[in-house]
Design an enzyme around this catalytic site. Structure first.
Site, PDB file in Angstrom:
ATOM      1  N   LEU A 102      33.719  -2.121 -30.664  1.00  9.88           N
ATOM      2  CA  LEU A 102      32.682  -1.445 -29.898  1.00  9.88           C
ATOM      3  C   LEU A 102      32.324  -2.350 -28.730  1.00  9.88           C
ATOM      4  O   LEU A 102      32.253  -3.571 -28.885  1.00  9.88           O
ATOM      5  CB  LEU A 102      31.430  -1.184 -30.750  1.00  9.88           C
ATOM      6  N   ASP A 103      32.100  -1.761 -27.561  1.00 11.70           N
ATOM      7  CA  ASP A 103      31.717  -2.551 -26.400  1.00 11.70           C
ATOM      8  C   ASP A 103      30.431  -3.315 -26.676  1.00 11.70           C
ATOM      9  O   ASP A 103      29.643  -2.943 -27.556  1.00 11.70           O
ATOM     10  CB  ASP A 103      31.506  -1.648 -25.181  1.00 11.70           C
ATOM     11  N   LYS A 104      30.199  -4.340 -25.893  1.00  7.98           N
ATOM     12  CA  LYS A 104      29.012  -5.178 -26.072  1.00  7.98           C
ATOM     13  C   LYS A 104      27.727  -4.363 -26.078  1.00  7.98           C
ATOM     14  O   LYS A 104      26.821  -4.605 -26.886  1.00  7.98           O
ATOM     15  CB  LYS A 104      28.967  -6.234 -24.962  1.00  7.98           C
ATOM     16  N   HIS A 188      36.910   0.861 -23.356  1.00  7.64           N
ATOM     17  CA  HIS A 188      35.919   1.648 -22.604  1.00  7.64           C
ATOM     18  C   HIS A 188      36.300   3.127 -22.518  1.00  7.64           C
ATOM     19  O   HIS A 188      35.947   3.805 -21.547  1.00  7.64           O
ATOM     20  CB  HIS A 188      35.754   1.093 -21.187  1.00  7.64           C
TER      21      HIS A 188
END
Length: 237
Positions: A102-104, A188
């Protein structure tokens, strides 16, 4: 920290019921002392013995983690806090990995385990395990936008498989909450798909992997063991 009965069950000593009997028979020791309760929590430095034999193997642990924003899913990073920070009291924390990234700034459901084959079964695009997100976007989806998602999208580095989207709620200031289902997890990806239709993502939260839904009782940064039923759901997709 992991409970003694789960540690021994994961290590192949026996079922939790069998472990309970071993404890009652005073055959289980932690740091040289007999244990009265199978519910005792273990520290990373604890030494567990059964019938005077050291138990060191710990395999196939599965956790549900509600990832907070600002945390990355790599196991090491010099600048940012990783998800392992929240598991630092687990035994052999260095063996844990996230099943997918999962992205930051993306929050929500993350499965954490030390079972590498299980990770492959979840994240490989050929397995087509659905991942469901709720995205707050700037704008409102049109029928044309939904058709583009449903057809799949072409990017320079990959072609996104068809995705399903539906509007959950319209918000003030021309914003919307959108539920989106994808079957892979490229870098993303969800954000880039919404950029294609010129509706940038403001917030992104994963709520489901396969049939496994995020436990709403878990606060950001909290985790728990997957139940046997949840594990079966994931493994059978």
């Amino acid at each position: 920290m992991i409970r003694l009965d789960r540690f021994l069950a994961n290590s192949g000593i026996g079922t939790r019921a069998e472990v309970k009997k071993l404890v009652k028979q005073k055959q289980v020791k932690v740091n040289g002392k007999s244990i009265k309760s199978p519910n005792q929590k273990l520290k990373d430095t604890d030494q567990v013995m059964v019938n005077n034999q050291i138990v060191s193997a710990l395999v196939d642990r599965y956790f549900m983690f509600n990832k907070p924003t600002g945390v990355i899913t790599a196991t090491r990073d010099a600048k940012h806090q990783t998800f392992l920070h929240y598991f630092r009291e687990e035994v052999h924390v260095e063996k844990l990995v996230a099943a997918g990234r999962l992205d930051k700034d993306t929050t929500g459901l993350l499965v954490v385990t030390d079972d590498g084959q299980f990770v492959h079964e979840i994240i490989h695009p050929s397995k087509k395990v659905p991942k469901i997100y709720q995205a707050v976007i700037d704008g409102q989806l049109t029928e044309s936008d939904k058709e583009l998602f449903g057809q799949g999208m072409q990017f320079k580095d990959f072609t996104a498989q068809p995705a399903q989207v539906k509007t959950v709620k319209l918000l003030p200031q021309n914003q919307s909450i959108i539920e989106v289902t994808i079957h892979e997890g490229k870098y993303h990806q969800v954000k880039r798909m919404f950029e294609q239709v010129k509706k940038p993502v403001l917030q992104l939260h994963r709520v489901q992997i396969g049939q496994l839904q995020l436990d709403e009782r878990l606060k950001p940064g909290e985790y728990r063991d997957l139940t046997d039923e949840e594990l079966i759901m994931l493994k059978t997709k």
